[in-house]
Structure formats: structure tokens, C-alpha cells
Design a protein around this motif. Structure first.
Motif, mmCIF file in Angstrom:
data_model
loop_
_atom_site.group_PDB
_atom_site.id
_atom_site.type_symbol
_atom_site.label_atom_id
_atom_site.label_comp_id
_atom_site.label_asym_id
_atom_site.label_seq_id
_atom_site.Cartn_x
_atom_site.Cartn_y
_atom_site.Cartn_z
ATOM 1 N N ILE A 92 38.931 35.892 37.114
ATOM 2 C CA ILE A 92 40.271 35.660 37.679
ATOM 3 C C ILE A 92 40.341 36.186 39.116
ATOM 4 O O ILE A 92 40.889 35.523 40.004
ATOM 5 C CB ILE A 92 41.377 36.305 36.803
ATOM 6 C CG1 ILE A 92 41.410 35.642 35.416
ATOM 7 C CG2 ILE A 92 42.748 36.208 37.471
ATOM 8 C CD1 ILE A 92 41.743 34.161 35.402
ATOM 9 N N GLU A 93 39.757 37.331 39.325
ATOM 10 C CA GLU A 93 39.714 37.909 40.684
ATOM 11 C C GLU A 93 39.020 36.939 41.648
ATOM 12 O O GLU A 93 39.494 36.680 42.758
ATOM 13 C CB GLU A 93 38.948 39.234 40.610
ATOM 14 C CG GLU A 93 39.080 40.118 41.809
ATOM 15 C CD GLU A 93 38.264 41.400 41.635
ATOM 16 O OE1 GLU A 93 37.506 41.718 42.572
ATOM 17 O OE2 GLU A 93 38.368 42.056 40.570
ATOM 18 N N MET A 101 38.618 33.630 41.229
ATOM 19 C CA MET A 101 39.430 32.420 41.405
ATOM 20 C C MET A 101 40.606 32.661 42.345
ATOM 21 O O MET A 101 40.966 31.783 43.135
ATOM 22 C CB MET A 101 39.970 31.942 40.047
ATOM 23 C CG MET A 101 38.927 31.342 39.142
ATOM 24 S SD MET A 101 39.707 30.861 37.573
ATOM 25 C CE MET A 101 38.268 30.662 36.551
ATOM 26 N N GLU A 102 41.197 33.851 42.258
ATOM 27 C CA GLU A 102 42.348 34.158 43.109
ATOM 28 C C GLU A 102 41.932 34.131 44.584
ATOM 29 O O GLU A 102 42.655 33.602 45.433
ATOM 30 C CB GLU A 102 42.927 35.518 42.734
ATOM 31 C CG GLU A 102 44.251 35.810 43.411
ATOM 32 C CD GLU A 102 44.973 36.986 42.777
ATOM 33 O OE1 GLU A 102 46.206 37.021 42.892
ATOM 34 O OE2 GLU A 102 44.319 37.858 42.168
ATOM 35 N N GLY A 159 46.927 32.095 44.397
ATOM 36 C CA GLY A 159 47.779 32.553 43.305
ATOM 37 C C GLY A 159 48.458 31.461 42.514
ATOM 38 O O GLY A 159 48.927 31.712 41.395
ATOM 39 N N VAL A 217 45.036 31.732 37.532
ATOM 40 C CA VAL A 217 45.518 32.939 38.208
ATOM 41 C C VAL A 217 46.999 33.158 37.887
ATOM 42 O O VAL A 217 47.422 34.267 37.532
ATOM 43 C CB VAL A 217 45.293 32.831 39.734
ATOM 44 C CG1 VAL A 217 45.791 34.084 40.440
ATOM 45 C CG2 VAL A 217 43.808 32.587 40.046
ATOM 46 N N HIS A 218 47.789 32.099 37.989
ATOM 47 C CA HIS A 218 49.230 32.162 37.726
ATOM 48 C C HIS A 218 49.501 32.691 36.315
ATOM 49 O O HIS A 218 50.371 33.553 36.121
ATOM 50 C CB HIS A 218 49.829 30.764 37.911
ATOM 51 C CG HIS A 218 51.324 30.715 37.902
ATOM 52 N ND1 HIS A 218 52.054 30.870 36.745
ATOM 53 C CD2 HIS A 218 52.227 30.535 38.903
ATOM 54 C CE1 HIS A 218 53.346 30.774 37.036
ATOM 55 N NE2 HIS A 218 53.474 30.576 38.341
ATOM 56 N N ASN A 240 47.836 34.699 34.619
ATOM 57 C CA ASN A 240 47.536 36.128 34.563
ATOM 58 C C ASN A 240 48.489 36.969 35.398
ATOM 59 O O ASN A 240 48.867 38.059 34.991
ATOM 60 C CB ASN A 240 46.088 36.373 35.025
ATOM 61 C CG ASN A 240 45.086 36.129 33.919
ATOM 62 O OD1 ASN A 240 44.767 37.020 33.143
ATOM 63 N ND2 ASN A 240 44.588 34.904 33.835
ATOM 64 N N ARG A 241 48.850 36.471 36.576
ATOM 65 C CA ARG A 241 49.652 37.278 37.502
ATOM 66 C C ARG A 241 51.149 37.152 37.249
ATOM 67 O O ARG A 241 51.920 38.023 37.640
ATOM 68 C CB ARG A 241 49.339 36.892 38.950
ATOM 69 C CG ARG A 241 47.863 37.026 39.347
ATOM 70 C CD ARG A 241 47.388 38.470 39.327
ATOM 71 N NE ARG A 241 46.021 38.583 39.813
ATOM 72 C CZ ARG A 241 44.977 38.985 39.090
ATOM 73 N NH1 ARG A 241 45.156 39.319 37.822
ATOM 74 N NH2 ARG A 241 43.781 39.076 39.631
ATOM 75 N N ASP A 269 39.076 38.077 32.500
ATOM 76 C CA ASP A 269 38.406 39.225 33.127
ATOM 77 C C ASP A 269 37.896 40.201 32.069
ATOM 78 O O ASP A 269 36.829 40.814 32.238
ATOM 79 C CB ASP A 269 39.348 39.921 34.115
ATOM 80 C CG ASP A 269 39.484 39.134 35.426
ATOM 81 O OD1 ASP A 269 38.784 38.094 35.569
ATOM 82 O OD2 ASP A 269 40.281 39.544 36.287
#
Length: 314
Positions: free
Chosen positions: A144-145, A147-148, A153, A158-159, A161-162, A241
Motif C-alpha cells: 500500500i505504501e 502504491m500510494e 491517495g 490506497v483509499h 486503507n487511508r 501491508d
């Protein structure tokens, strides 16, 4: 088109601390198990065109709705959807039937689970057949890190997760529209829109391209997600992750004979170095998009059955 009333009736099976809704074909073929693992946002019903063909070829076909989906258990803890839990469910399912190992088939997220299962429990998997999603190399940064940094975002992985809960609620408010707009083929190319693409899709009034399935088939998915909501299934994304960390110590090479089926018009990228991690792989390309086994059911069945026949003759 397939008549949904022809789909087998499920059994609820207790495994690994959860209950899975499991559909079967070819029970008389005991001793030749093949387990079909659906993707997101899918259902065991996505394998409706494959089950009878595999049963007719002599296989005991086992198709679970995996945890988070339909009438299977939907644990509330996000970490209950990591690769150890998801693969543990499938191992426990083998134990339930008394099988040492099986051939595993995965599409989309189901393919990710089958890759991970094979790394974590190599002695329980005799052959691998995956559709759409190739083996994902475990790079230096958590997925994820990574991909971000590359995709930003608003990219849906990513969305999810965040901004937990945001997309889930939009999909639940627009379940029919989201699934109708998602299950399309032969879509025209279009310029990217601002915002999160899947949220935009869930709110779009008009679908593009052609439907992958009939209204009665689509109704099976809509009914299932109206029952379950989307959070359990999206929680799979919220463990990427964690999965990256869980897979840190395993041997990354898949030794089992493997068939990889790509759709040439799929948005999921093909792997450029698949043989580095999956040395015993054969690749088949079909002229379709992402929903491979639903868009091209006969061609998918032919590719799988031909490859299985070759493997069994070795």
C-alpha cells in the motif's frame, strides 16, 4: 445465459473459527478435489460456468464463499482477513473433507489468496491455476505504501486503507448500480476522472460497454452484497501491508505446476518476470477483460481442462 436456479445449494461448514458457505459439484469424484476461489466483489457464483465442466471431467469441485462474503462469517476485526486467516480457511476446508492436498484455482483476489496459500502451505497445494492476477513480487516497500507513492491517495487500494468506511458506505448505498456498472465488458476507453474511480462508478447513472451477465445473474450478486455489505470483503485490501510482512520469511518461489490465464483487455497488468517466481508456469491469453471466466466461459474451461489433462498425463 445461466439460470441461477441451476446453481448448487450451499452447505455451511465450520472451519478455522468461522463458517463458510460452500457450493459443490461432482461429490461422487471423491479423491480429486479442485477448489475455486472467487475475487472481489464476487461470489462463488462467479464459477457457475466452470463447476459442471470440472465435475464432468472427474473432479470434486469445492467452491466457498470466502470469509466476509454473502452468508459466510464476517468477523469484525480487520486483521481477521489477512493471508494467514484466508489461507487457513482453505486448509481447514481440505481437512474437513479429509484431503491432503488439492488443485487451487483463483481469480482476482482469489488468485492472490491462492498464491499466498501456496507459499505458506506448499504441501497442501498440488497445482495452481490463477486468472487475471499474476504472482505479486514482494518488493522492498509494503504494497500500500508503494502504491500510494506511485498511484496516489485516490487509487482504490490506497483509499480503502487511508479512508476506512468511506467507499464501503457508498457501495452499500448504491449496491445494484455499483455492481451493474462494474460487471461490464468491451468498455470504450475514457479519460480518467478526478476522485476515486470506484466511488465515481458506484454513482454513475449510465453503465458503459456491455453487461457481462444477465439481470437474473446480476441479482445473485446484488442480493448477496445487500445481505453482507461490503466491509468484510474490502477488509482483504486493508491487510495488504500486513500480508507483505507475513510473507517476509517464506520461500518466494512457487514450485507447483501452474497455469496463468490473462485477459488481453484486463486492466490488471501482466507480469514481466513471472517465470522468475513461478518457474513451472504455462501462460494462456484470452481476448477479454477482467471477468475472464464469466466473459469467456467456454474458452476458460477448455484452457483449464486441457492443461489439467496434460498435467495428469505426466
Amino acid at each position: 445465459m445461466f439460470n441461477p436456479t441451476d446453481f448448487p445449494k450451499p452447505t455451511l461448514i465450520s472451519v478455522n473459527g468461522v463458517e463458510l458457505e460452500v457450493f459443490e459439484a461432482g461429490r461422487e469424484n471423491e479423491g480429486k478435489p479442485i477448489v475455486l476461489c472467487h475475487g472481489w466483489p464476487e461470489h462463488a457464483f462467479s464459477w457457475r460456468h466452470q463447476m459442471a465442466a470440472l465435475a464432468a471431467a472427474g473432479y470434486h469441485v469445492i467452491v466457498p464463499n470466502q470469509r466476509g462474503y454473502s452468508n459466510s462469517s464476517r468477523p469484525t476485526e480487520v486483521t481477521d482477513y489477512d493471508i494467514e486467516h484466508l489461507s487457513g480457511d482453505l486448509i481447514a476446508l481440505l481437512d474437513h473433507y479429509g484431503y491432503e492436498d488439492a488443485t487451487f484455482v483463483g481469480h482476482d483476489w482469489g488468485a492472490f489468496v491462492v498464491w499466498g496459500l501456496t507459499l505458506l502451505h506448499p504441501n497442501r497445494v498440488n497445482k495452481v491455476i490463477n486468472l487475471s492476477l499474476p504472482y505479486q513480487e514482494r518488493g522492498e516497500k509494503p504494497w500500500i505504501e508503494f502504491m500510494e507513492e506511485i498511484l496516489g491517495g485516490d487509487f482504490y487500494f490506497v483509499h480503502f486503507n487511508r479512508q476506512p468506511g468511506v467507499a464501503d458506505a457508498v457501495f452499500e448505498d448504491n449496491t445494484y448500480r455499483f455492481l451493474r456498472n462494474l460487471y461490464r465488458k468491451n468498455e470504450p476507453l475514457r479519460a480518467p476522472e478526478p476522485g476515486m474511480a470506484l466511488i465515481n462508478l458506484a454513482r454513475a447513472e449510465t453503465p458503459l460497454g456491455e453487461p457481462v451477465m444477465s439481470e437474473s445473474e446480476l441479482a445473485v450478486y446484488v442480493s448477496a452484497f445487500e445481505t453482507s455489505g461490503f466491509t468484510g470483503s474490502i477488509n482483504w485490501y486493508r491487510n495488504l501491508d500486513r500480508n507483505w510482512r507475513l510473507l517476509a520469511k517464506v520461500n518466494p518461489i512457487i514450485q507447483q505446476p501452474t497455469l496463468m490465464i490473462y485477459g488481453d483487455r484486463d486492466v490488471v497488468a501482466k507480469s514481466e518476470n513471472l517465470t522468475k517466481f513461478v518457474p513451472n508456469v504455462e501462460v494462456v491469453n484470452l481476448d477479454c477483460g477482467h471477468w475472464i471466466q464469466e466473459e469467456k466461459p467456454e474458452e476458460t474451461n477448455q484452457a483449464i481442462l486441457r492443461w489439467l489433462e496434460q498435467q495428469n498425463a505426466i
